[in-house]
Design a protein around this motif. Structure first.
Motif, PDB file in Angstrom:
ATOM      1  N   ASP A 174     -21.423  38.974 -78.005  1.00  0.00           N
ATOM      2  CA  ASP A 174     -21.941  37.608 -77.952  1.00  0.00           C
ATOM      3  C   ASP A 174     -23.394  37.603 -77.510  1.00  0.00           C
ATOM      4  OD1 ASP A 174     -20.186  35.552 -78.655  1.00  0.00           O
ATOM      5  OD2 ASP A 174     -18.912  36.030 -76.954  1.00  0.00           O
ATOM      6  N   SER A 176     -25.112  36.043 -75.233  1.00  0.00           N
ATOM      7  CA  SER A 176     -25.440  36.100 -73.806  1.00  0.00           C
ATOM      8  C   SER A 176     -25.236  37.520 -73.285  1.00  0.00           C
ATOM      9  CB  SER A 176     -24.587  35.116 -73.024  1.00  0.00           C
ATOM     10  OG  SER A 176     -23.234  35.463 -73.137  1.00  0.00           O
ATOM     11  N   ALA A 179     -27.934  39.982 -74.725  1.00  0.00           N
ATOM     12  CA  ALA A 179     -29.193  39.970 -73.979  1.00  0.00           C
ATOM     13  C   ALA A 179     -29.101  40.883 -72.757  1.00  0.00           C
ATOM     14  CB  ALA A 179     -29.543  38.545 -73.557  1.00  0.00           C
ATOM     15  N   GLN A 180     -27.947  40.840 -72.065  1.00  0.00           N
ATOM     16  CA  GLN A 180     -27.791  41.700 -70.880  1.00  0.00           C
ATOM     17  C   GLN A 180     -27.856  43.175 -71.267  1.00  0.00           C
ATOM     18  OE1 GLN A 180     -23.990  40.532 -69.340  1.00  0.00           O
ATOM     19  NE2 GLN A 180     -24.645  38.452 -68.890  1.00  0.00           N
TER      20      GLN A 180
ATOM     21  N   GLU B  37     -19.716  30.788 -77.692  1.00  0.00           N
ATOM     22  CA  GLU B  37     -19.413  32.211 -77.580  1.00  0.00           C
ATOM     23  C   GLU B  37     -17.956  32.475 -77.920  1.00  0.00           C
ATOM     24  OE1 GLU B  37     -21.297  34.190 -73.984  1.00  0.00           O
ATOM     25  OE2 GLU B  37     -21.433  32.076 -73.518  1.00  0.00           O
ATOM     26  N   LEU B 249     -28.324  29.749 -73.967  1.00  0.00           N
ATOM     27  CA  LEU B 249     -28.055  30.410 -75.242  1.00  0.00           C
ATOM     28  C   LEU B 249     -29.351  30.732 -75.964  1.00  0.00           C
ATOM     29  CD1 LEU B 249     -25.139  28.707 -77.204  1.00  0.00           C
ATOM     30  CD2 LEU B 249     -25.232  31.010 -76.279  1.00  0.00           C
ATOM     31  N   ALA B 252     -31.282  33.585 -74.478  1.00  0.00           N
ATOM     32  CA  ALA B 252     -30.645  34.900 -74.622  1.00  0.00           C
ATOM     33  C   ALA B 252     -30.947  35.529 -75.970  1.00  0.00           C
ATOM     34  CB  ALA B 252     -29.137  34.761 -74.432  1.00  0.00           C
ATOM     35  N   GLN B 264     -33.078  36.680 -71.369  1.00  0.00           N
ATOM     36  CA  GLN B 264     -32.329  36.103 -70.274  1.00  0.00           C
ATOM     37  C   GLN B 264     -30.851  36.130 -70.633  1.00  0.00           C
ATOM     38  OE1 GLN B 264     -35.255  34.275 -68.377  1.00  0.00           O
ATOM     39  NE2 GLN B 264     -34.052  35.624 -67.063  1.00  0.00           N
ATOM     40  N   GLY B 265     -30.121  37.053 -70.070  1.00  0.00           N
ATOM     41  CA  GLY B 265     -28.669  37.037 -70.289  1.00  0.00           C
ATOM     42  C   GLY B 265     -28.074  35.910 -69.470  1.00  0.00           C
ATOM     43  N   ILE B 266     -26.829  35.525 -69.758  1.00  0.00           N
ATOM     44  CA  ILE B 266     -26.182  34.526 -68.925  1.00  0.00           C
ATOM     45  C   ILE B 266     -25.274  35.271 -67.968  1.00  0.00           C
ATOM     46  CG2 ILE B 266     -24.825  32.402 -68.906  1.00  0.00           C
ATOM     47  CD1 ILE B 266     -25.552  32.012 -71.843  1.00  0.00           C
ATOM     48  N   ALA B 267     -25.585  35.194 -66.671  1.00  0.00           N
ATOM     49  CA  ALA B 267     -24.809  35.932 -65.686  1.00  0.00           C
ATOM     50  C   ALA B 267     -23.402  35.361 -65.588  1.00  0.00           C
ATOM     51  CB  ALA B 267     -25.501  35.857 -64.326  1.00  0.00           C
ATOM     52  N   GLY B 268     -22.465  36.193 -65.148  1.00  0.00           N
ATOM     53  CA  GLY B 268     -21.092  35.716 -64.964  1.00  0.00           C
ATOM     54  C   GLY B 268     -20.295  35.712 -66.249  1.00  0.00           C
ATOM     55  N   ARG B 285     -21.963  29.402 -63.600  1.00  0.00           N
ATOM     56  CA  ARG B 285     -23.006  30.254 -64.196  1.00  0.00           C
ATOM     57  C   ARG B 285     -24.316  29.517 -64.336  1.00  0.00           C
ATOM     58  NH1 ARG B 285     -20.343  32.520 -69.652  1.00  0.00           N
ATOM     59  NH2 ARG B 285     -21.827  34.205 -69.418  1.00  0.00           N
TER      60      ARG B 285
END
Lengths: 306, 318
Positions: A174, A176, A179-180, B37, B249, B252, B264-268, B285
């Motif tokens: 996904d 998000s 990106a990580q 997602e 979103l 990211a 920038q990822g989305i943490a959690g 989050r």
């Protein structure tokens, strides 16, 4: 100095020329992107560098040492100390019956590196990839897709190779999570100074990571350039690839993707909007067009004038 | 009146409350994109619109109208006349959506024979016409081939041909191009666009790719943990996203145009939907979360920029 040198490499699967006379080099600590449609030979090229495909012709040299023609267990281990791979499907790249700790220790044990310190190093790597240490006793099936790919990355980096081949490492994730993982790869690459070949079909991801990018079509490199490649693509195929990326007011362009490559002359000519009779003859070779750019199109000057 | 309108849709599977009150409206000749997602409930929502959910799934609707008809009261027999004839679906992986032991032409013709009064011969000819219409060169020969003999792009075209074979008024496409190359994707999207425009098809496009949304959709709904957190005209939502999740979103996604230092990822991780979530599901989050966010669900409100969003940030007194 270049770490990886590929010279006139060809790989065949029966009658199919998966990789055809490809020459390429990657400097120490460099990130090279490799893009192209499925079937363009980008994964095959990456796998060949790891010794997972046998070339029909040509040579691969890593750190001045040619890749052995035939691998034995010992030479393969030597090779694995230099080059590692991160796969798209992290789950199928792992042994489901090994815990995370065992999975991380395995490459170290196989290469006899860090003897006696394997476990503590493995735990350090769990920290580095952002997984809690209590995960050490878990199994791959207990992880999410993103966590599995983190583990896959740790397994590749833990033996401190010189070169890591990443074959579509984020395609199944996904955005998000993607990106990580991209950030993690970027961070590790900067910290360890490892050279990386990053294979992906997503141009935006490659543009974000790679200093130089090679575009492959039908087993050949058709264009090679720096970060400006995506802003000013010059080979008609690269132009079509860039234009096909949806977004920002771009008109969806027809790229005749159903037409197969031509057997003679320029392989791309059937899909090329500039193609003429002249493209039937000769095989365009990758040549320097200035500005750190290499393009394989015999009629480039003519096309760009019009 | 909208072609399809759904209000307050809930889907439970086991203890999990997976879709938690979704409103959707699809117009004729227009594309609505549903973005989110994996695990956000977008595919479940899509399957529910075709009554294709597994039998142990429990559904509740406030309203479910398609072409003026209340769909809640239909039984399975009636549903068979709706699927393919009035609503059709295109799945992500064309290889698993096709029968490997039948030729492409047979499979398309089968759908036509089942739902119309055409003879087999006419149906076979219609299948070839459809393949041609979808840009397949040498369609008569291709129609006689099996799925394994065709490329992904061709298979997805065959699946679309099958979906539109009986002239439905709505098409649900669940990640139709995710498995395809960008160049093929561009062509398949252009085909879907053309079908929308020429046949007045309403298209519900499910995707996680904001680039695809931008190229295709007039309206956009962003889904998170079983709720729509933001919806509105695509151009507005993407240029001025109102909900922190929509913004996350966007941040990211790497872009082809501008260079970014890091993404920038989305943490959690998304919440556990087997538990009750009293507040906003994204709050744990969310970089802008406040105390109230965890306790209470904000109302959906229409904001100045023209989209609807449910977020406490917009409830603040000026």
């Amino acid at each position: 100095m270049s770490l990886l040198t590929i010279d006139q490499l060809s790989i065949r699967f029966g009658d199919v020329r998966a990789v055809d006379k490809v020459s390429l080099s990657v400097a120490e600590g460099e990130v090279l992107g490799l893009v192209g449609e499925s079937g363009s030979g980008k994964s095959t090229l990456g796998r060949a560098v790891c010794g997972l495909e046998s070339p029909a012709a040509g040579q691969i040299e890593i750190a001045g040492r040619p890749l052995p023609k035939r691998f034995t267990a010992a030479t393969f281990r030597k090779q694995a100390a230099l080059v590692q791979m991160v796969f798209q499907d992290a789950y199928s790249a792992m042994n489901p019956r090994m815990t995370l700790l065992e999975s991380l220790c395995e490459p170290l044990r196989l290469q006899g590196k860090q003897r006696g310190r394997e476990e503590s190093l493995a735990l350090d790597w769990l920290d580095r990839i952002g997984l809690p240490r209590r995960f050490a006793t878990r199994y791959p099936h207990e992880l999410s897709g993103g966590q599995r790919q983190r583990l896959g990355i740790a397994r590749a980096f833990i033996t401190e190779p010189k070169l890591v081949i990443c074959d579509e490492p984020v395609s199944a994730l996904d955005v998000s999570v993607q990106a990580q993982i991209i950030n993690l790869l970027q961070q590790l690459q900067r910290d360890t100074g490892v050279a990386m070949v990053f294979i992906a079909h997503d141009l935006a991801v490659v543009r974000h990571l790679a200093e130089r990018t090679a575009v492959m079509y039908h087993g050949r490199i058709v264009e090679l350039g720096g970060r400006d490649l995506f802003a000013s693509p010059r080979h008609p195929y690269t132009q079509a690839l860039v234009a096909a990326n949806p977004g920002a007011g771009r008109e969806l362009l027809e790229s005749k993707s159903l037409l197969p490559p031509a057997a003679e002359g320029c392989a791309y000519r059937r899909r090329c909007r500039f193609a003429t009779e002249a493209c039937r003859a000769g095989e365009p070779l990758l040549s320097d067009v200035g500005g750190q750019r290499l393009v394989a199109c015999d009629r480039l000057a003519e096309i760009e004038k019009s | 009146m909208s072609l399809l309108s759904v209000r307050d849709l809930h889907i439970h599977i086991g203890d999990n409350h997976l879709v938690r009150g979704v409103d959707l409206a699809v117009e004729r000749g227009e594309c609505l994109a549903l973005v989110g997602e994996s695990g956000s409930g977008k595919s479940l929502t899509a399957l529910s619109l075709m009554q294709l959910l597994p039998s142990h799934a429990r559904l509740e609707h406030g309203e479910w109208l398609f072409d003026g008809q209340d769909m809640r009261s239909l039984d399975e027999k009636a549903w068979r006349k709706v699927r393919a004839r009035r609503i059709a679906m295109v799945f992500q992986n064309p290889m698993t959506a096709l029968n490997p032991t039948m030729t492409i032409g047979q499979q398309i013709a089968e759908v036509i024979c089942l739902h119309t009064s055409m003879s087999r011969r006419e149906a076979r000819q219609r299948a070839i016409d459809l393949l041609e219409r979808l840009g397949i060169v040498n369609a008569p020969r291709r129609a006689k081939q099996y799925p394994f003999e065709l490329s992904g792009g061709m298979l997805q075209r065959a699946v679309i041909a099958m979906a539109v074979a009986c002239g439905p008024s709505m098409l649900i496409a669940d990640e139709p191009t995710t498995a395809l190359d960008v160049t093929v994707q561009a062509e398949v999207l252009a085909l879907l666009q053309e079908l929308c425009r020429d046949e007045g098809l309403g298209l519900l496009l499910i995707t996680h790719d904001l680039g695809v949304v931008e190229a295709m959709a007039k309206h956009l709904a962003v889904m998170y943990a079983g709720r729509i957190v933001e919806s509105g005209e695509c151009a507005r939502v993407l240029s001025q996203p109102a909900h922190p999740y929509t913004r996350a979103l966007q941040a990211a996604m790497p872009s082809l145009g501008e260079a970014r230092e890091s993404l920038q990822g989305i943490a959690g991780t998304p919440p556990d939907l087997s538990r009750q979530i009293p507040g906003c599901a994204f709050a744990p989050r969310c970089p802008q979360a406040m105390n109230i966010c965890v306790r209470e669900l904000p109302q959906t409100r229409l904001i100045e920029t023209g989209q609807c969003t449910e977020c406490w940030l917009w409830e603040k007194p000026e």
